[in-house]
Design a protein around this motif. Sequence first.
Motif, PDB file in Angstrom:
ATOM      1  N   GLU A 312      47.529  29.811  40.001  1.00  0.00           N
ATOM      2  CA  GLU A 312      46.491  30.725  39.521  1.00  0.00           C
ATOM      3  C   GLU A 312      46.258  31.817  40.563  1.00  0.00           C
ATOM      4  OE1 GLU A 312      42.974  28.519  38.714  1.00  0.00           O
ATOM      5  OE2 GLU A 312      43.878  27.320  37.119  1.00  0.00           O
ATOM      6  N   LEU A 313      46.043  33.017  40.071  1.00  0.00           N
ATOM      7  CA  LEU A 313      45.650  34.151  40.902  1.00  0.00           C
ATOM      8  C   LEU A 313      44.370  34.718  40.320  1.00  0.00           C
ATOM      9  CD1 LEU A 313      46.133  36.334  43.096  1.00  0.00           C
ATOM     10  CD2 LEU A 313      47.479  37.583  41.390  1.00  0.00           C
ATOM     11  N   THR A 314      43.318  34.776  41.133  1.00  0.00           N
ATOM     12  CA  THR A 314      42.000  35.208  40.657  1.00  0.00           C
ATOM     13  C   THR A 314      41.512  36.397  41.478  1.00  0.00           C
ATOM     14  OG1 THR A 314      41.468  32.920  40.068  1.00  0.00           O
ATOM     15  CG2 THR A 314      39.639  34.476  40.183  1.00  0.00           C
ATOM     16  N   TYR A 315      41.119  37.474  40.781  1.00  0.00           N
ATOM     17  CA  TYR A 315      40.518  38.658  41.403  1.00  0.00           C
ATOM     18  C   TYR A 315      39.097  38.822  40.863  1.00  0.00           C
ATOM     19  CZ  TYR A 315      44.636  40.788  43.607  1.00  0.00           C
ATOM     20  OH  TYR A 315      45.710  41.054  44.413  1.00  0.00           O
ATOM     21  N   GLU A 316      38.139  38.902  41.760  1.00  0.00           N
ATOM     22  CA  GLU A 316      36.777  39.207  41.342  1.00  0.00           C
ATOM     23  C   GLU A 316      36.604  40.726  41.315  1.00  0.00           C
ATOM     24  OE1 GLU A 316      32.362  37.546  42.360  1.00  0.00           O
ATOM     25  OE2 GLU A 316      33.497  38.393  44.031  1.00  0.00           O
ATOM     26  N   PHE A 317      36.423  41.296  40.109  1.00  0.00           N
ATOM     27  CA  PHE A 317      36.283  42.747  39.991  1.00  0.00           C
ATOM     28  C   PHE A 317      34.828  43.188  39.916  1.00  0.00           C
ATOM     29  CE2 PHE A 317      36.754  41.082  35.662  1.00  0.00           C
ATOM     30  CZ  PHE A 317      35.697  41.677  35.001  1.00  0.00           C
ATOM     31  N   PHE A 318      33.903  42.259  39.666  1.00  0.00           N
ATOM     32  CA  PHE A 318      32.474  42.538  39.653  1.00  0.00           C
ATOM     33  C   PHE A 318      31.781  41.223  39.966  1.00  0.00           C
ATOM     34  CE2 PHE A 318      28.339  43.396  37.531  1.00  0.00           C
ATOM     35  CZ  PHE A 318      28.017  44.558  38.209  1.00  0.00           C
ATOM     36  N   ARG A 319      30.569  41.277  40.436  1.00  0.00           N
ATOM     37  CA  ARG A 319      29.888  40.073  40.869  1.00  0.00           C
ATOM     38  C   ARG A 319      29.856  39.020  39.766  1.00  0.00           C
ATOM     39  NH1 ARG A 319      24.661  42.145  44.428  1.00  0.00           N
ATOM     40  NH2 ARG A 319      25.873  43.095  46.111  1.00  0.00           N
ATOM     41  N   ASP A 320      30.443  37.868  40.084  1.00  0.00           N
ATOM     42  CA  ASP A 320      30.529  36.713  39.195  1.00  0.00           C
ATOM     43  C   ASP A 320      31.515  36.890  38.047  1.00  0.00           C
ATOM     44  OD1 ASP A 320      28.664  35.350  40.728  1.00  0.00           O
ATOM     45  OD2 ASP A 320      26.977  36.049  39.533  1.00  0.00           O
ATOM     46  N   PHE A 321      32.198  38.036  37.947  1.00  0.00           N
ATOM     47  CA  PHE A 321      33.188  38.254  36.900  1.00  0.00           C
ATOM     48  C   PHE A 321      34.556  38.481  37.543  1.00  0.00           C
ATOM     49  CE2 PHE A 321      29.222  39.257  34.847  1.00  0.00           C
ATOM     50  CZ  PHE A 321      29.365  38.718  33.582  1.00  0.00           C
ATOM     51  N   TYR A 322      35.590  37.941  36.918  1.00  0.00           N
ATOM     52  CA  TYR A 322      36.904  37.974  37.546  1.00  0.00           C
ATOM     53  C   TYR A 322      38.005  38.094  36.494  1.00  0.00           C
ATOM     54  CZ  TYR A 322      36.822  33.046  36.134  1.00  0.00           C
ATOM     55  OH  TYR A 322      36.725  31.890  35.408  1.00  0.00           O
ATOM     56  N   TRP A 323      39.180  38.507  36.975  1.00  0.00           N
ATOM     57  CA  TRP A 323      40.420  38.517  36.196  1.00  0.00           C
ATOM     58  C   TRP A 323      41.319  37.428  36.749  1.00  0.00           C
ATOM     59  CZ3 TRP A 323      45.450  39.341  37.942  1.00  0.00           C
ATOM     60  CH2 TRP A 323      46.430  39.501  36.952  1.00  0.00           C
ATOM     61  N   LYS A 324      41.945  36.659  35.868  1.00  0.00           N
ATOM     62  CA  LYS A 324      42.762  35.533  36.307  1.00  0.00           C
ATOM     63  C   LYS A 324      44.111  35.552  35.598  1.00  0.00           C
ATOM     64  CE  LYS A 324      41.006  31.476  37.102  1.00  0.00           C
ATOM     65  NZ  LYS A 324      40.385  30.124  36.942  1.00  0.00           N
ATOM     66  N   ALA A 325      45.162  35.283  36.356  1.00  0.00           N
ATOM     67  CA  ALA A 325      46.510  35.078  35.818  1.00  0.00           C
ATOM     68  C   ALA A 325      46.917  33.641  36.118  1.00  0.00           C
ATOM     69  CB  ALA A 325      47.508  36.054  36.439  1.00  0.00           C
ATOM     70  N   LYS A 326      47.402  32.926  35.092  1.00  0.00           N
ATOM     71  CA  LYS A 326      47.770  31.520  35.234  1.00  0.00           C
ATOM     72  C   LYS A 326      49.212  31.310  34.776  1.00  0.00           C
ATOM     73  CE  LYS A 326      44.232  29.951  32.783  1.00  0.00           C
ATOM     74  NZ  LYS A 326      43.265  29.016  32.169  1.00  0.00           N
ATOM     75  N   MET A 327      49.883  30.395  35.441  1.00  0.00           N
ATOM     76  CA  MET A 327      51.233  30.005  35.056  1.00  0.00           C
ATOM     77  C   MET A 327      51.345  28.487  35.145  1.00  0.00           C
ATOM     78  SD  MET A 327      54.462  28.967  36.200  1.00  0.00           S
ATOM     79  CE  MET A 327      54.804  29.514  37.874  1.00  0.00           C
ATOM     80  N   TYR A 328      52.024  27.880  34.173  1.00  0.00           N
ATOM     81  CA  TYR A 328      52.245  26.441  34.218  1.00  0.00           C
ATOM     82  C   TYR A 328      53.672  26.131  33.788  1.00  0.00           C
ATOM     83  CZ  TYR A 328      51.782  26.420  29.110  1.00  0.00           C
ATOM     84  OH  TYR A 328      51.965  26.657  27.769  1.00  0.00           O
ATOM     85  N   ASP A 329      54.185  25.002  34.275  1.00  0.00           N
ATOM     86  CA  ASP A 329      55.513  24.511  33.901  1.00  0.00           C
ATOM     87  C   ASP A 329      55.443  22.991  33.877  1.00  0.00           C
ATOM     88  OD1 ASP A 329      58.141  24.050  33.360  1.00  0.00           O
ATOM     89  OD2 ASP A 329      58.942  25.123  35.095  1.00  0.00           O
ATOM     90  N   ASP A 330      55.568  22.402  32.676  1.00  0.00           N
ATOM     91  CA  ASP A 330      55.543  20.951  32.512  1.00  0.00           C
ATOM     92  C   ASP A 330      56.949  20.465  32.187  1.00  0.00           C
ATOM     93  OD1 ASP A 330      52.797  20.915  32.891  1.00  0.00           O
ATOM     94  OD2 ASP A 330      52.381  21.164  30.757  1.00  0.00           O
ATOM     95  N   PHE A 331      57.390  19.414  32.885  1.00  0.00           N
ATOM     96  CA  PHE A 331      58.739  18.884  32.706  1.00  0.00           C
ATOM     97  C   PHE A 331      58.666  17.383  32.466  1.00  0.00           C
ATOM     98  CE2 PHE A 331      62.350  16.697  34.724  1.00  0.00           C
ATOM     99  CZ  PHE A 331      63.393  17.191  33.950  1.00  0.00           C
TER     100      PHE A 331
END
Length: 355
Positions: A312-331
């Motif tokens: 996960e990569l999380t950026y807070e762009f405003f107080r208490d609000f954020y943009w998140k990118a997630k990646m998963y790989d299940d095997f």
Amino acid sequence: MGGLPNRTRFRDSRYPVLVLVLVLSILGSPLARAQRERTDVILLNNGDRVTGEIEHLEHGLLRVRTDFMGRVDIEWENVEQVTSNYLFEVELSNGERHFGSILPSDDKQYVDVTGEAGPVRLERMSVVRIAQLENRFLQRWDGSLDVGFSFLRANRSTNFNLGFQGGYRLPAHLTNVRLDSNVSDQQNLEKTTRHTFNLNHNRFFGYRWFTNVLANFEHNNELGLDLRSTGGGGIGRHLIQTNRSELTLLAGGLFSRENFPSDPSVSSVEAMTTLSFRTFSYSFPNMEVYINLSVIPSLSDPGRLRVAFSSELTYEFFRDFYWKAKMYDDFDSDGPERDAEKNDFGVSTSIGWAF
């Protein structure tokens, strides 16, 4: 791969109700929190003074809620003294935990934590976490909610993802709840769904050791998995714990029960090793990177291996609000559903709110 049985479709049809209940619960809980007096005093090394309510110290940031400036985040290295008569849990980089009110020391390099056994002097820069220990149930919770949606007209595809995390803290105890849901639907193709629910409880000891008890539930029709219910636990240690990063190792055992479309129930005993890494940057914008890898070999079915990776990569762009990118790989090397894929990989983005 054929469609899933009716029982799975019925479960999926209740998914919007589950989302609604979660959203209403999350949105309602901060409003229900009763405020205490904002009389904590933070003295900065430039001579400025901030008065308010200390919420927590996490990832090198001391969060203070004030009456006139709202939320204020202060870099811990810029704090000279802290004064509060309320009860806190104070954790050091070596894993020690102390409980009590926080008072300034006569030496500015230290803070005094005063509990039932009297004051304990702690080196200020060795403090990595401060958490409120209030008597009210709702004030012990914190967490986040994020939602993402996309639509492509060219191939008539829609993607929806939901993430929820919540943590409940008591002295030397932490309970975490996490829900992740991904639904993808494309014209002329079967809908793919992946839902996971995780419940973890950690009991902390000295020198960064802890015990873990967990219960997980997972549905993934890309892997042909109707429902996997898992329970177990283990022993872990924070190998690295600073105000900038954490590296954690957990090892233990699991008992799982799986339902597949072609086989109503499969039970197994498994070993588990999990390595997680978290790093933070609090220069604007605030950023957090989280990586988790779990390797789960089966003990009752030799040769079968499950691996779960997420980041996960999380950026807070405003107080208490954020943009998140997630990646998963299940095997899953040898699942009972022979026609199912061995890998399920996905990437999603979302907008979220932390509370």
